[in-house]
Design an enzyme around this catalytic site. Structure first.
Site, PDB file in Angstrom:
ATOM      1  N   ALA A  47       0.986  -1.112   0.094  1.00  0.00           N
ATOM      2  CA  ALA A  47      -0.032  -0.020   0.013  1.00  0.00           C
ATOM      3  C   ALA A  47       0.858   1.221   0.101  1.00  0.00           C
ATOM      4  CB  ALA A  47      -0.889   0.111   1.290  1.00  0.00           C
ATOM      5  N   PHE A  84      -3.190   8.051  -0.684  1.00  0.00           N
ATOM      6  CA  PHE A  84      -3.051   6.735  -0.080  1.00  0.00           C
ATOM      7  C   PHE A  84      -3.765   5.809  -0.796  1.00  0.00           C
ATOM      8  CE2 PHE A  84      -5.050   3.775   3.245  1.00  0.00           C
ATOM      9  CZ  PHE A  84      -3.832   2.790   3.014  1.00  0.00           C
ATOM     10  N   HIS A  85      -3.282   4.536  -0.987  1.00  0.00           N
ATOM     11  CA  HIS A  85      -4.180   3.396  -1.579  1.00  0.00           C
ATOM     12  C   HIS A  85      -3.864   2.272  -0.647  1.00  0.00           C
ATOM     13  CE1 HIS A  85      -5.418   0.322  -4.224  1.00  0.00           C
ATOM     14  NE2 HIS A  85      -5.722   0.907  -5.409  1.00  0.00           N
ATOM     15  N   SER A  86      -5.362   1.930  -0.195  1.00  0.00           N
ATOM     16  CA  SER A  86      -5.254   0.502   0.770  1.00  0.00           C
ATOM     17  C   SER A  86      -5.158  -0.576   0.022  1.00  0.00           C
ATOM     18  CB  SER A  86      -6.484   0.726   1.815  1.00  0.00           C
ATOM     19  OG  SER A  86      -6.429  -0.211   2.586  1.00  0.00           O
TER      20      SER A  86
END
Length: 949
Positions: A785, A804-806
């Site tokens: 992530a 942000f990329h989970s």
């Protein structure tokens, strides 16, 4: 009649002569008068107009630049152009006589110097007759090319000059020229960037000094030319009334000496070399496009799709094991060359799956064409060197094409006219090149006996490692740069202009491969390159980049040796096995980041180091194989020298021209304008988050242009892009941010680079990025992530933005740990903060309550919006005034979410919604997205923006 006959001269009589110094005098006088006359006329007739620039006029600026004096007004423009045209004759004579002064038997550099002089003269004509008023870009391109070619012209002139007055004065004026560039650049920056009054006048004096030193440098030739006498000789005795003035014994010597300039050089040879270069460009364009098209399908399947098997199309050379196929393609190489153009014509096929299969056929023909082209090239001296050099230059041309078209190859099948493709042009030129492809006559010279060929496996291994490294690291000029990118403040290279430096390193490698093949294929060179690869992987910024440049030079330098080594074996075995190994490396190259979606993926999870090491090991095996076989060119020295000089001449012509082109493209793409937000008067900051699906739309077209238009029309000052890292073979080694950032005037942080093994997060901003830090959030099981934590200067206020990329839904523990990690990042910041994110959670449930919590101090941009799962905008200590959701059209599978914030006011926010009529007009979202919207984008879910107190 008899009397007239008596008046005629005898054959061979000299009818006129002049000392060579008059060439130098004429060149100096005409060139000097051209510039001085334009300056005097301009100062007399149009003083106030030509001293004015974009910022200031008289009295702050009181002396014109060269461009203003020679190109803006009549009649000075016309007078200048007339006398520069007259200068052309002495100019060409000066170049020719300079060559004659310095030419020696076997000396090659004087020929190169003369060729540089000729090209430089034509670029001079470009900026003289295309003025900045006519076309500012092309005027600058020719001017920059002229300045760049001045470097080898002056340094080369000093290198080949004999000791004496000429050398002394050439050094003086040459050094003066380059020293003057320093204040020239300084005062240009003071004018262009800092807008200092009067700086442009000082810059103009520096510019005119360069003109003086340039002319003076060539005027020094008078010392050399004084030893020459130029004669007009009547070979057939046709002249009358002119008495013989001397014997013609020097005529024959002059002819012989002149012929030396073109030794081994023919127009036909250059044409054949050019055809090979273009065929190589097509080969690399088709090969690099295959992965992009394959990638489209696992994106939609979220795993193995089955279409990955088309990668094996590259092992088509195995078909040459069939005698019929080998004879057919060998006798008619045009068939394979035309066949690979199917991959270029694939843009005409609308359906994604059909287009992929079309490109697959093109790759099959392309690899067969490459195999046939190098089959037994050792039969002719230096034929292998010629074809390998053309192959390398074709690769560089493909890289330059991507550099000029914002990291997309203009003839890829994901391009078409609407998004900037040049498919028709590329296809038309390809057909011509394919038809004109010739089959070299087979010979018996230097054919390597089977007993001395060694094992084909070593050649295949080396070729596989070489092609993989070229493709994965160098098929785009920005890939190496993103391997070492660490964020803001900038402490390393940038894609523009330093992508040009990567290409320059490639050209250097090609030249070394031509002139120093024995060294480039040695173990010493391999050891140096291995150190460079280690430094590239281990370090960031300039240190890592320098390691990458060392590897770049090496990879291009070994192309001739490796292809020649492969050519002595049957192409079906050597090239077929090489591309099989290459395919395995490509899969490994994907597995390091796609481990969560493929069987056995964890074995290569985040192990780019292993893949790079294996590729270098294969190259090492190739070096071992090269050492086991003899190189070509062991026939007579005379034949060798002619063929060698010919290849070197062609290489220098192409490499010099391409270097000038690259410098021009880099200059054209560099922006000196400071990005400006859309609503500075109201101190409004409009932000957005968009998951862009790797820049391929639903119909498998490159989507950067459509993305740019949506971001522009929504007036987004800051936008986070997710699923944006495309710097891999399977994704085309592209940079989705370049065109958007340059066209819209935005700063860009690419985020964690391709060697950080994420799907990517990028930040584009109209506001200066003061600092940025890249994070990899805890991911013990699933995909990594990425996050960017940046501080922006927003109207003088530091505002933090986190993109942000989970991780994916299946890995619950990963997402819990990542949630805690991002919350810690937000909690540690003391600035107002906005989170632009992909959270994979429902509103008001689960991990949502960690993101929106007392610890993070964050607020949801609209807590009442229950219809979210992935994208969220959170904020704190900043005034939120509006929120909207905009449909994606067919660009991706995810909408655009956007919010508006006001800086410098009470940050207290209320979730009470108010009508648009109660909001200042400058806060309104664009009306074009209401109703049916524009280009498929419209306000949806709420069908309109929401505004808050």
């Amino acid at each position: 009649m008899s009397s007239l006959s008596e008046k005629r001269n005898r054959p061979g009589s000299v009818v006129a002569s002049a000392n060579g110094k008059w060439v130098s005098y004429a060149h100096t006088a005409f060139a000097g008068y051209a510039f001085l006359s334009a300056l005097v006329l301009g100062m007399t007739l149009h003083f106030h107009k030509i001293v004015r620039n974009e910022f200031y006029g008289y009295p702050d600026e009181w002396f014109p630049s060269v461009s203003a004096a020679i190109g803006d007004r009549y009649p000075e423009r016309s007078v200048f152009q007339i006398f520069i045209a007259v200068t052309a004759g002495p100019r060409f004579a000066l170049i020719f006589l300079t060559y004659l002064v310095n030419a020696k038997p076997g000396a090659f550099f004087p020929k190169v110097h003369a060729i540089v002089g000729l090209i430089r003269t034509f670029t001079c004509g470009g900026w003289v007759y295309i003025t900045s008023t006519d076309d500012h870009d092309w005027h600058d391109i020719f001017m920059i090319a002229y300045m760049l070619l001045t470097i080898p012209w002056t340094i080369g002139g000093i290198k080949i000059s004999a000791k004496g007055k000429a050398l002394k004065w050439r050094k003086f004026f040459g050094i003066a020229f380059y020293v003057m560039i320093i204040p020239l650049v300084y005062f240009f920056i003071q004018h262009k960037i800092n807008h200092v009054p009067g700086a442009y006048t000082t810059y103009a004096f520096c510019e005119w000094s360069l003109i003086f030193f340039d002319i003076a440098y060539d005027a020094v030739s008078v010392f050399d030319f004084s030893a020459f006498e130029i004669r007009v000789i009547d070979m057939n005795g046709i002249t009358a009334g002119f008495p013989p003035v001397g014997k013609s014994s020097s005529h024959r010597d002059l002819k012989v000496k002149d012929a030396g300039l073109l030794t081994g050089f023919t127009i036909g040879g250059l044409l054949r070399f050019t055809i090979s270069v273009y065929n190589s460009f097509v080969f690399w364009s088709v090969l690099t496009s295959l992965g992009v098209l394959i990638w489209y399908f696992p994106l939609w399947y979220m795993g193995i799709s089955g279409y990955e098997v088309t990668l094996l199309s590259s092992i088509a050379p195995l078909l040459l094991g069939l005698p019929f196929a080998a004879i057919l393609f060998d006798k008619f190489p045009q068939i394979a060359q035309l066949g690979q153009l199917i991959g270029v014509a694939a843009y005409l096929v609308p359906g994604p799956s059909d287009r992929l299969l079309t490109v697959t056929a093109g790759v099959m023909f392309g690899t067969i064409a490459l195999s046939i082209e190098f089959w037994n090239v050792t039969a002719r001296p230096f034929l292998g060197l010629s074809k390998a050099t053309a192959f390398s230059i074709g690769f560089i041309v493909s890289v330059i094409a991507k550099f000029a078209f914002y990291a997309n190859n203009p003839i890829w099948p994901i391009m078409h006219e609407e998004n900037g493709g040049w498919n028709k042009t590329g296809l038309a030129l390809g057909v011509v090149a394919a038809i004109l492809t010739t089959r070299p006559q087979a010979g018996t010279v230097d054919v390597v006996p089977s007993s001395r060929r060694g094992c084909f496996v070593w050649s295949s291994c080396g070729l596989a490692g070489l092609i993989f490294n070229l493709h994965s690291l160098l098929s785009d000029s920005s890939t190496l740069i993103y391997w070492v990118w660490s964020g803001y403040p900038v402490t390393g290279p940038l894609p523009v202009p330093h992508g040009a430096v990567t290409i320059f390193a490639m050209t250097l490698g090609v030249y070394i491969g031509v002139v120093a093949r024995s060294f480039s294929s040695s173990w010493t060179a391999f050891a140096i390159a291995s150190i460079g690869a280690t430094v590239l992987y281990s370090f960031e910024n300039w240190t890592g980049y320098i390691g990458g440049l060392v590897l770049t030079v090496y990879l291009l330098s070994i192309v001739p040796a490796f292809l020649e080594s492969a050519s002595i074996h049957h192409p079906g075995r050597t090239f077929g096995f090489a591309f099989f190994l290459y395919d395995l490396l490509v899969l490994a190259h994907v597995w390091v980041v796609a481990y969560a979606f493929v069987p056995g993926g964890p074995l290569l999870r985040e192990r780019t180091d292993i893949v790079l090491a294996i590729a270098m090991l294969l190259i090492g095996l190739g070096v071992y194989g090269v050492g086991k076989v003899p190189t070509s060119g062991s026939s007579s020295a005379k034949s060798n020298s002619i063929n060698f000089y010919k290849v070197r001449s062609f290489a220098l012509i192409f490499l010099t021209s391409l270097s000038a082109l690259v410098a021009s493209v880099a200059y054209k793409r560099m922006s000196t304008e400071t990005p400006k937000p859309y609503n500075p008067d109201s101190k409004l900051m409009t932000v957005g988050i968009w998951t862009i699906h790797f820049g391929l739309d639903n119909d498998m077209w490159a989507s950067e242009v459509r993305m740019r238009d949506a971001i522009r029309d929504l007036e987004l000052d800051v936008v986070g892009l997710l699923e944006s890292d495309t710097q891999r073979i399977i994704m085309g080694n592209r940079d989705l941010t370049q065109q958007i950032a340059e066209d819209l005037g935005m700063y860009v942080d690419y985020g964690p680079g391709p060697n950080k093994h994420t799907w990517g997060a990028a930040l584009l901003s109209k506001f200066p990025i003061l600092n940025s830090t890249h994070h990899l959030l805890p991911s013990p099981v699933g995909e990594l992530a990425p996050a960017i934590h940046a501080t922006l200067d927003v109207y003088g206020t530091p505002i933090d933005v986190v993109v942000f990329h989970s991780g994916q839904e299946e890995d619950v523990e990963d997402r819990r740990l990542q949630t805690a990690g991002v919350t810690e990042i937000m909690a540690s910041s003391s600035n107002p903060l906005i989170l632009l994110s992909y959270l994979v959670t429902k509103p008001l449930e689960g991990n949502y309550n960690t993101y929106v919590s007392e610890k993070s101090r964050m607020h949801d941009i609209d807590p009442s919006d229950w219809d979210r799962w992935c994208e969220y905008i959170l904020y704190r200590d900043i005034k939120r005034v509006a929120y909207a959701r905009v449909s994606r059209s067919t660009i991706t599978d995810t909408e655009i979410q956007t919010g508006k914030f006001v800086i410098g006011v009470d940050p207290t926010s209320s979730n009470v919604q108010i009508p648009e009529s109660q909001v200042p007009k400058e806060y309104h979202y664009p009306a074009m997205f209401r109703g049916e919207g524009v280009r498929g984008h419209r306000y949806h879910v709420f069908d309109e923006p929401r505004y808050f107190q």
